[in-house]
Motif scaffolding. Structure first.
Motif, PDB file in Angstrom:
ATOM      1  N   GLU A 186      -4.312  -5.280  11.202  1.00  0.00           N
ATOM      2  CA  GLU A 186      -4.043  -6.330   9.690  1.00  0.00           C
ATOM      3  C   GLU A 186      -5.126  -6.701   9.649  1.00  0.00           C
ATOM      4  OE1 GLU A 186      -1.492  -7.543   5.522  1.00  0.00           O
ATOM      5  OE2 GLU A 186      -0.319  -7.512   7.876  1.00  0.00           O
ATOM      6  N   THR A 187      -4.824  -7.414  10.589  1.00  0.00           N
ATOM      7  CA  THR A 187      -5.967  -8.653  10.471  1.00  0.00           C
ATOM      8  C   THR A 187      -7.450  -8.086  10.820  1.00  0.00           C
ATOM      9  OG1 THR A 187      -6.078  -8.615  12.803  1.00  0.00           O
ATOM     10  CG2 THR A 187      -5.140 -10.335  11.147  1.00  0.00           C
ATOM     11  N   ASN A 189      -8.405  -4.881   8.980  1.00  0.00           N
ATOM     12  CA  ASN A 189      -8.894  -4.585   8.639  1.00  0.00           C
ATOM     13  C   ASN A 189      -8.120  -3.365   8.212  1.00  0.00           C
ATOM     14  OD1 ASN A 189      -9.373  -4.374   5.102  1.00  0.00           O
ATOM     15  ND2 ASN A 189     -11.429  -3.097   5.250  1.00  0.00           N
ATOM     16  N   TRP A 190      -6.904  -3.128   8.914  1.00  0.00           N
ATOM     17  CA  TRP A 190      -5.581  -2.168   9.020  1.00  0.00           C
ATOM     18  C   TRP A 190      -6.535  -0.895  10.396  1.00  0.00           C
ATOM     19  CZ3 TRP A 190      -1.481  -3.301   8.510  1.00  0.00           C
ATOM     20  CH2 TRP A 190      -1.199  -3.503   7.042  1.00  0.00           C
ATOM     21  N   THR A 223      -2.732   1.669   3.492  1.00  0.00           N
ATOM     22  CA  THR A 223      -3.600   0.698   4.001  1.00  0.00           C
ATOM     23  C   THR A 223      -5.228   0.731   3.651  1.00  0.00           C
ATOM     24  OG1 THR A 223      -4.135   1.924   5.811  1.00  0.00           O
ATOM     25  CG2 THR A 223      -2.180   0.509   5.860  1.00  0.00           C
ATOM     26  N   GLN A 225      -8.463   1.822   4.295  1.00  0.00           N
ATOM     27  CA  GLN A 225      -8.636   1.330   5.156  1.00  0.00           C
ATOM     28  C   GLN A 225      -9.809   2.769   5.470  1.00  0.00           C
ATOM     29  OE1 GLN A 225      -6.308   2.574   6.742  1.00  0.00           O
ATOM     30  NE2 GLN A 225      -5.800   3.032   8.866  1.00  0.00           N
ATOM     31  N   THR A 371      -6.748  -6.193  -5.427  1.00  0.00           N
ATOM     32  CA  THR A 371      -7.292  -7.247  -4.489  1.00  0.00           C
ATOM     33  C   THR A 371      -7.634  -8.222  -4.333  1.00  0.00           C
ATOM     34  OG1 THR A 371      -7.897  -5.361  -3.325  1.00  0.00           O
ATOM     35  CG2 THR A 371      -8.610  -7.145  -2.338  1.00  0.00           C
ATOM     36  N   ASN A 375      -5.164 -11.833  -3.825  1.00  0.00           N
ATOM     37  CA  ASN A 375      -4.965 -13.221  -2.898  1.00  0.00           C
ATOM     38  C   ASN A 375      -5.582 -14.206  -3.730  1.00  0.00           C
ATOM     39  OD1 ASN A 375      -5.974 -11.714  -0.762  1.00  0.00           O
ATOM     40  ND2 ASN A 375      -7.839 -10.605  -1.556  1.00  0.00           N
ATOM     41  N   CYS A 382      -4.069  -9.728   0.759  1.00  0.00           N
ATOM     42  CA  CYS A 382      -4.723  -8.260   0.724  1.00  0.00           C
ATOM     43  C   CYS A 382      -5.976  -7.819   1.380  1.00  0.00           C
ATOM     44  CB  CYS A 382      -4.567  -8.172  -0.839  1.00  0.00           C
ATOM     45  SG  CYS A 382      -4.240  -6.227  -1.075  1.00  0.00           S
ATOM     46  N   ASN A 383      -6.070  -6.962   2.108  1.00  0.00           N
ATOM     47  CA  ASN A 383      -7.479  -6.233   2.466  1.00  0.00           C
ATOM     48  C   ASN A 383      -7.761  -5.831   1.463  1.00  0.00           C
ATOM     49  OD1 ASN A 383      -7.518  -7.685   5.465  1.00  0.00           O
ATOM     50  ND2 ASN A 383      -5.764  -5.965   5.718  1.00  0.00           N
ATOM     51  N   SER A 391      -2.897  -0.663  -3.445  1.00  0.00           N
ATOM     52  CA  SER A 391      -2.991  -1.849  -2.500  1.00  0.00           C
ATOM     53  C   SER A 391      -1.909  -1.913  -1.373  1.00  0.00           C
ATOM     54  CB  SER A 391      -3.803  -2.896  -3.619  1.00  0.00           C
ATOM     55  OG  SER A 391      -4.283  -3.082  -3.873  1.00  0.00           O
TER      56      SER A 391
END
Length: 481
Positions: A186-187, A189-190, A223, A225, A371, A375, A382-383, A391
């Motif tokens: 997750e950190t 961006n998946w 996710t 991405q 997003t 946030n 949330c990315n 989301s």
């Protein structure tokens, strides 16, 4: 009296193991509340038309004429339908063996499969063979057919990204296999780390599981991405090393909301790698008419294309497809219309471009609104949704909320999502339905609500969330990555 075959205790245990959170407890409770008169915003499933996305005009005109071919004989048909829609309807009706009410070949109509092959060649720059393309009732049926072909028993494992779309865990359970999770970061961006794949496979081997296949979902669900070309190369090289078949779930390839990382198919990257990888890695790629600017979920149209699959195996897959006789014929025509779109100069082209671009541009704006909205909320991270329709914010639940959930007999994110539903009418899916790291909680929502309604929805979410956090906040720490 002895138990009957369809008494619950006598059922196939694999059926009981199946779980599908997208239509689970939250959805059932939302349906109850709707019957009681509460306004429900169903963001639990990627169902564009149910949330207000308008059908594209040209495909519906063509299908209308195919469904009612007597209209083509009416001397006034040209007053109601444009000439290119009339021509295309005749084109598809000529492919059938008796109109839309007649079975097609079990792989789908040859003419439409040829259109799919041409689309793939235009997209990837490499030829595609219609004989290894099967049209299916949505991509999900194709995924299930391939998993059923791969899985021989519980000793066979399938690598699936976590968080994952629960079609995969459900189907693997149903067919008696073993899901082998690999965690997205997750950190980052998946992102996908090949070292995580190696660890997951090693753990599976230690349990006596033979890993036979790997799933990628690109763009990601839940996710959002998009996989880079470099990442896809790593994945394909890993599949080559480990002798894995790669299942490429690429149903969201039209749903891209940024310019830095465009969609690129696994097949294009595979072909570009050259021998031996391009000749050895077995790949099955899936697509659908349910997503993108078509959004025709209810039509149930999809396809899969096989690369480097032996002819005898293709024959076996054809045999099993033949048991169902035929994929639904109207959906095959929708697929043909999607992969063989209108061209500049066609009578309906300008309207088609205006409608399709309008949908994607609005989704891009909604992805940013959602997003940013998440946030802005207390204890929510949330990315950005790079692609797909969802989301997947992380909800950092206070310990008191986790304790309250346990007392209520609920998983913490289920508890949160139920409270959200009751307070706002927003129906989401808890992250536990997709899989997540221990002690970390999420929810999934689509970005599909109408653009003009999005500010109100996000305001309602923020009000609920911040009040929830205040209620359960004891300032002693949170669940978090």
């Amino acid at each position: 009296m002895a138990p009957k075959a369809l008494d619950y205790d006598s059922l196939n245990e694999n059926v009981k193991k199946v779980q599908y959170a997208v239509r689970g407890e939250l959805y059932l409770r939302a349906s109850e509340l709707q019957k009681e008169g509460k306004k429900i915003i169903f963001t639990n499933v990627g169902n564009p038309h149910a949330l207000g996305q308008k059908p594209l005009t040209f495909p519906r005109q063509v299908i209308a004429l195919c469904q009612a071919p007597f209209l083509l004989d009416d001397p006034n048909v040209g007053l109601l339908f444009p000439a290119d829609a009339i021509a295309r309807a005749k084109h598809y009706l000529a492919m059938t063996s008796g109109g839309l009410g007649a079975y097609s070949d079990s792989r789908g109509m040859p003419g439409v499969r040829k259109e799919v092959a041409n689309f793939i060649e235009r997209r990837d720059g490499y030829p595609s063979d219609p004989e290894v393309i099967f049209l299916t009732d949505g991509a999900s049926k194709g995924v299930m057919q391939i998993l059923n072909t791969i899985i021989r028993g519980e000793g066979d494992g399938v690598l699936v990204p976590v968080p994952q779309y629960p079609l995969y865990s459900a189907a693997i359970s149903l067919f008696g296999g073993s899901l082998v999770p690999y965690y997205l970061e997750e950190t980052a961006n998946w992102g996908l780390d090949v070292n995580q794949l190696r660890q997951s496979v090693a753990q599976a081997h230690s349990k006596g599981i033979t890993v036979r296949a790997m799933v990628i979902i690109n763009p990601g669900n839940p996710t959002g991405q998009c996989l880079s070309e470099a990442n896809l190369r790593e994945i394909l090289h890993y599949c080559y090393q480990e002798n894995l078949v790669l299942l490429g779930d690429e149903v969201y390839q039209q749903n891209i909301y940024q310019d830095e990382r465009p969609f690129i198919s696994a097949r294009k990257v595979l072909m570009g790698m050259g021998p031996p990888v391009s000749k050895e890695v077995q790949l099955v790629s899936f697509h659908t008419v349910s997503k993108g600017y078509f959004g025709e979920c209810g039509q149930r149209g999809g396809y899969f294309e096989m690369t480097n699959i032996p002819p005898k195996t293709v024959d076996e897959i054809y045999k099993v497809a033949s048991v169902s006789l035929s994929p639904n014929v109207p959906a095959q025509i929708f697929m043909g219309l999607m992969v063989n779109p209108l061209k500049p100069g066609d009578l309906s082209y300008e309207q088609f471009i205006r409608e399709s671009k309008g949908i994607i541009e609005s989704l891009r704006r909604r992805a940013r609104m959602m997003t940013d909205g998440f946030n802005s909320c207390k204890n929510v991270i949330c990315n950005f949704t790079e692609g797909a329709m969802y989301s997947f914010p992380q909800i950092r639940l206070p310990p008191k909320a986790i304790e309250a959930a346990k007392k209520a007999g609920k998983v913490p994110d289920v508890f949160y999502c139920l409270k959200l539903l009751e307070a706002t009418g927003i129906s989401t899916v808890p992250g536990s339905g997709f899989g997540q790291k221990e002690g970390v909680f999420h929810l999934r929502t689509t970005i599909l609500p109408a653009e003009e309604e999005m500010p109100e929805i996000m305001s309602s979410f923020k009000k609920f969330n911040d009040e929830f956090m205040e209620q359960y906040d004891d300032h002693s720490g949170y669940s978090r990555l």
